[in-house]
Structures are given as structure tokens and as C-alpha cells.
Write a protein that holds these residues in place. Structure first.
Motif, short mmCIF file in Angstrom:
data_model
loop_
_atom_site.label_atom_id
_atom_site.label_comp_id
_atom_site.label_asym_id
_atom_site.label_seq_id
_atom_site.Cartn_x
_atom_site.Cartn_y
_atom_site.Cartn_z
N ARG A 136 0.87 -1.10 -0.13
CA ARG A 136 -0.06 0.03 0.00
C ARG A 136 0.81 1.30 -0.02
N ASP A 137 2.01 1.20 0.78
CA ASP A 137 2.74 2.40 0.97
C ASP A 137 3.53 2.60 -0.14
N LYS A 138 4.28 1.37 -0.51
CA LYS A 138 4.96 1.38 -1.84
C LYS A 138 4.47 2.11 -3.01
N ILE A 139 3.13 1.75 -3.30
CA ILE A 139 2.14 2.33 -4.18
C ILE A 139 1.94 3.85 -4.20
N ALA A 140 1.57 4.47 -2.98
CA ALA A 140 1.48 5.60 -2.55
C ALA A 140 2.75 6.46 -2.82
N ARG A 141 4.06 5.79 -2.76
CA ARG A 141 5.23 6.76 -2.66
C ARG A 141 5.38 6.73 -4.22
N SER A 164 -8.65 -7.57 -8.88
CA SER A 164 -8.56 -8.40 -7.90
C SER A 164 -7.88 -8.10 -6.77
N GLN A 165 -6.40 -8.54 -6.50
CA GLN A 165 -5.75 -7.97 -5.55
C GLN A 165 -5.40 -6.77 -5.78
N GLY A 166 -5.32 -6.28 -6.94
CA GLY A 166 -4.90 -4.62 -7.44
C GLY A 166 -6.11 -4.05 -7.02
N THR A 167 -7.13 -4.35 -7.02
CA THR A 167 -8.40 -3.46 -6.29
C THR A 167 -8.27 -3.50 -5.01
N ILE A 168 -7.82 -4.39 -4.16
CA ILE A 168 -7.83 -4.53 -2.64
C ILE A 168 -7.06 -3.22 -2.34
N LEU A 169 -5.76 -3.32 -3.10
CA LEU A 169 -4.56 -2.35 -2.93
C LEU A 169 -5.18 -1.12 -3.42
N SER A 170 -5.87 -0.99 -4.32
CA SER A 170 -6.45 0.38 -4.78
C SER A 170 -7.49 1.04 -3.85
N TYR A 171 -8.26 0.18 -3.41
CA TYR A 171 -9.07 0.69 -1.97
C TYR A 171 -8.04 1.17 -0.96
N ALA A 172 -7.33 0.31 -0.70
CA ALA A 172 -6.27 0.69 0.51
C ALA A 172 -5.73 1.96 0.43
N VAL A 173 -4.91 2.31 -0.88
CA VAL A 173 -4.29 3.54 -1.06
C VAL A 173 -5.52 4.67 -1.21
N ALA A 174 -6.45 4.46 -1.70
CA ALA A 174 -7.38 5.47 -1.91
C ALA A 174 -7.67 6.10 -0.57
N LEU A 175 -8.46 5.11 0.14
CA LEU A 175 -8.67 5.38 1.56
C LEU A 175 -7.91 5.91 2.57
N SER A 176 -6.59 5.37 2.36
CA SER A 176 -5.58 5.67 3.35
C SER A 176 -5.02 7.28 3.08
N TYR A 177 -4.94 7.48 1.74
CA TYR A 177 -4.61 8.61 1.27
C TYR A 177 -5.33 9.42 0.09
N PRO A 178 -6.62 10.05 0.50
CA PRO A 178 -7.22 10.21 -0.50
C PRO A 178 -6.83 11.60 -1.14
N GLN A 179 -6.00 12.35 -0.53
CA GLN A 179 -5.74 13.44 -1.14
C GLN A 179 -4.91 13.28 -2.30
N TYR A 190 -12.42 -6.63 -3.18
CA TYR A 190 -13.10 -6.30 -2.05
C TYR A 190 -12.37 -5.52 -1.22
N LEU A 191 -12.99 -4.89 -0.38
CA LEU A 191 -12.69 -3.72 0.85
C LEU A 191 -11.76 -4.56 1.79
N ASN A 192 -10.72 -4.61 2.21
CA ASN A 192 -10.11 -5.21 3.35
C ASN A 192 -9.90 -3.99 4.47
N GLU A 193 -10.54 -3.90 5.31
CA GLU A 193 -10.30 -2.73 6.38
C GLU A 193 -9.06 -3.02 7.25
N ASP A 194 -8.52 -4.12 7.23
CA ASP A 194 -7.41 -4.31 8.09
C ASP A 194 -6.18 -3.92 7.52
N ILE A 195 -6.19 -3.48 6.30
CA ILE A 195 -5.02 -3.05 5.61
C ILE A 195 -4.89 -1.39 5.47
N LEU A 196 -6.00 -0.81 5.82
CA LEU A 196 -6.21 0.70 5.94
C LEU A 196 -5.55 1.38 6.98
#
Length: 219
Positions: free
Chosen positions: A89-94, A116-131, A142-148
Motif C-alpha cells: 500500500r505504501d510502496k504504491i502511494a510513494r 482482484s488483488q490490485g483492487t484491494i490495494l487500490s481501495y487501501a491506497v485511496a482510503l488511506s491517502y485520499p488527497q 473487495y475492501l479489506n479494512e485491516d490494511i487501511l
């Protein structure tokens, strides 16, 4: 546009329609795949987009890559390595920040497209770093709240829009898991629906045309 040596390996399609500020779409493939998979969509997507398809950081044997490990022999069924997922998640954000600067892209017009797994990470990045993110196309995940990111609920999501779709007979990720995403997103003030198609773990032609039309109106 030559691919630059940034922190994640990627391939690039230049925009065919030049704008003063170039919007960008990042593609994140599924478990066991690579950057070439979703890139097959690139020529059919809106021409003003710079498209960057990213390879996940964990190589698999004998081929393919993953954003995080999945332990299929776990006692409770599939077990995701959430610690590894948070690192990705944080690698993608950087990487988004790096790529926007390196390719001179519009930091206020960033779209994530995951499968699939790329969507799970896309949710995580967007909700963790919406700016950092304007739009998300969430395919078959799907949305995995444990990685937000901790405290993500307090973020400002007012500029974030999300398109969700899933196969109604998906045997890899049950559609019931995907149906939870609009409910959870609604609690954050992000209104969306799950668009279901009568397919398995894949993208039906009508699904592609629908999200392409959605995207055209958002960039």
C-alpha cells in the motif's frame, strides 16, 4: 515517453490527446499476473490519459507477481499476509508521487484501476491517502479494512469517486465480499453501487464499456 527507473517496475502509454495538464491512470494487476495484463485495455481507454501499468513487488514461482502473499493452506481457508499488503500500500502511494513528478502529470487528476488483488490495494491506497487520488475503478476485488491506515475514517473523501464491479458467479472472490464495499464506502460519505455481471473472475465486455464511459466523465 520512455519508462523511467522508479521504485516499482512499470510500463507507460503516452496520451494521444494532449492537454495542458495530463491526467494519469495507474493499473494494478491481480495475484500471479504482471503489468502486461491490464495494459491490454490501454489502447481502448480515453486518449487524454497517460497510462502507467505497475508490476507488483513480490515475484512468484514459476512466473507472475503478487502485492502480498496468500496462504491457501491456512486452516481458515485463504489467509492474506496483511503486513505485506500494508507495505505494498505504501510502496504504491510513494510510487504515485514519484511517477507524477517524473512524467510531469496532473497530481490532482489521478485514477487507480485495479483487478482482484490490485483492487484491494487500490481501495487501501485511496482510503488511506485520499488527497492523492481522484478516481478508483475497482474490478473484481473487495475492501479489506485491516490494511487501511489507522484513523483513515477521519480523512476527507469529498473529492474521491469510486466505480465497483464484480462477476456474480466469481469463484475466486465471492460476490458477497464485494457487496460489502458500497456499504462501507457509504459510511464514509462515498456513494457508489456494485455493478454485477454474469461472469466469473474476469471483466465482461459490457463491464469494460461501462467503466470506460464512467471514466470518460470523471477525468
Amino acid at each position: 515517453m520512455q519508462t523511467k527507473p522508479l521504485s516499482l517496475y512499470h510500463i507507460v502509454k503516452e496520451p494521444t490527446i494532449k492537454k495542458e495538464k495530463t491526467p494519469v491512470l495507474f493499473m494494478f494487476h491481480g495475484y500471479g499476473s504482471d503489468e502486461n495484463d491490464l495494459f491490454s485495455f490501454a489502447s481502448e481507454l480515453p486518449g487524454e490519459l497517460c497510462i502507467i501499468s505497475v508490476r507488483a513487488p513480490y515475484p512468484m514461482q514459476p512466473y507472475g507477481n503478487a502485492w502480498y502473499a496468500i496462504y491457501f493452506d491456512a486452516e481458515q481457508g485463504k489467509f492474506s499476509d496483511d503486513t505485506q499488503a500494508i507495505v505494498s500500500r505504501d510502496k504504491i502511494a510513494r510510487f504515485i508521487d514519484e511517477a507524477v513528478q517524473a512524467y510531469d502529470l496532473d497530481k490532482d487528476n489521478v485514477t487507480l484501476l485495479g483487478f482482484s488483488q490490485g483492487t484491494i490495494l487500490s481501495y487501501a491506497v485511496a482510503l488511506s491517502y485520499p488527497q492523492k487520488i481522484k478516481n478508483v475503478v475497482a474490478l473484481s476485488g473487495y475492501l479489506n479494512e485491516d490494511i487501511l491506515k489507522e484513523g483513515y475514517e477521519k480523512n476527507d473523501f469529498s473529492n474521491l469517486t469510486i466505480y465497483c464491479s464484480h462477476g456474480s458467479v466469481d469463484q475466486v472472490i465471492p460476490v458477497s465480499w464485494a457487496r460489502n464495499a458500497p456499504v462501507q464506502l457509504g459510511k464514509l460519505g462515498i456513494e457508489t453501487i456494485l455493478n454485477e455481471f454474469p461472469v466469473g473472475h474476469g471483466v465482461a465486455p459490457q463491464n469494460f464499456h461501462q467503466f470506460k464511459g464512467w471514466l470518460q466523465g470523471k477525468i
